[in-house]
Motif scaffolding. Structure first.
Motif: not given
Length: 364
Positions: A127-130, A168-171, A215-218
């Protein structure tokens, strides 16, 4: 990007003595004066770097080019650096690269079609998390891609600041195109290795560490690397520890994670230069970076022992394509109002790439 038609170096330049080539370059610099600016990267060969008006790493040269008003810039570096100079300078300024073959294999490991395809797959999954970040060792198109999606460029000097900024802006972040700089930077900030994954643009798959959960990938690392820095190994360090335990090992973060962990110190080209400058006389240093720079540092620091961690290392082959012959030829043509190998990034790409670069410069 546009440039003049490729022309072969005339035979006369290969046949010239170094004295004549140097004389032509000196005369051109005298004739143009402040209208000509020659930036030179630290990895340039010694016979070329002597003519640089400014010497620096990628970040330093980007900062300088943004402030220069010289109408002619002859960049002694590689292709992506000349593109960056063109993006950051005014439209009436002309940027030339003495040899179009002076490219970067790392930059070539991420093209725009691969990146767009990867982004579609990854955003479908996450999704919009990158947020995308790209090392400056990338094409203008990749820089523009990041600029259009809220991302930025990074250098090895400010990668830590930029990764913090991104997270700080996205997961999550997508780090292009050097997996090693991305991994080393993220690990230095305390992100576990199992919270990083590698995107393979060839198989179009996400590669996870054993036991890692999607789901834990940053941090998603593009599967690219520097062909020079990958030649430094843990085995070289282990051998040095046995034979010369007093020697300090100082490496660039484009080296693998294992090499960086085994070294005593790691840092950008600027960091390497500064650490040797402040090192105590009589100390011994094995350096894991490009050979032209290592040799220059050894010549500058005769009160210390400075040598390459890899005794079989050769200079960066593409950076080394900028030589006296091509520089003299480029300047001779410039005196005839011929802009050989002019680098001109299309404005639509330049506008978006400029956003990514300025976000980087704001965090320098």
């Amino acid at each position: 990007m546009t440039f003049t038609a490729i022309r072969r170096l005339p035979a006369q330049y290969r046949e010239m003595s170094n004295k004549e080539k140097i004389s032509r370059i000196v005369e051109a610099k005298r004739e143009f004066g402040s209208d000509l600016f020659i930036p030179g990267h630290h990895y340039q060969r010694e016979d070329v770097i002597q003519f640089a008006d400014v010497t620096g790493d990628s970040l330093q040269l980007a900062q300088v080019c943004e402030t220069r008003t010289s109408p002619y810039i002859v960049f002694c570096g590689v292709h992506f650096m000349a593109e960056t100079a063109d993006i950051l300078t005014d439209t009436e300024q002309r940027v030339m690269l003495p040899d179009l073959n002076a490219g970067c294999s790392m930059a070539d490991m991420a093209n725009i079609s691969q990146t767009e395809r990867a982004w579609e797959t990854l955003t479908d999954q996450f999704g919009d998390t990158i947020l995308p970040l790209t090392y400056v060792n990338s094409t203008a198109a990749i820089k523009a891609f990041c600029g259009e999606r809220g991302g930025a460029c990074v250098t090895s000097s400010n990668s830590g600041k930029m990764v913090r900024w991104a997270l700080a802006q996205k997961q999550r972040l997508l780090f292009l195109p050097d997996q090693h700089l991305g991994r080393n930077t993220a690990a230095d900030l305390g992100i576990p290795l199992h919270d990083m994954a590698v995107w393979n643009p060839i198989t179009h798959e996400l590669e996870l560490a054993d036991g890692a959960r999607v789901e834990d990938i940053q941090v998603i690392l593009w599967k690219g690397h520097c062909s020079v820095h990958e030649k430094f190994t843990v085995g070289q360090i282990e051998e040095l520890r046995q034979t010369e335990p007093e020697t300090n090992v100082l490496v660039h973060p484009e080296c693998t994670y294992e090499v960086v962990q085994a070294a005593d110190y790691a840092g950008s080209t600027h960091h390497i230069i500064e650490r040797l400058h402040t090192a105590a006389p009589g100390t011994s240093w094995a350096i894991g970076t490009e050979m032209n720079l290592v040799k220059r540092l050894a010549a500058q620091h005769t009160d210390k022992r400075v040598f390459s961690l890899n005794s079989n290392m050769c200079p960066c082959l593409t950076m080394n394509r900028i030589d006296l012959e091509h520089l003299a030829w480029t300047l001779d043509l410039l005196r005839e109002d011929v802009y050989q190998f002019e680098i001109s990034v299309p404005e639509d790409i330049a506008d978006s790439a400029r956003i990514a670069l300025r976000r980087m410069l704001e965090n320098a």
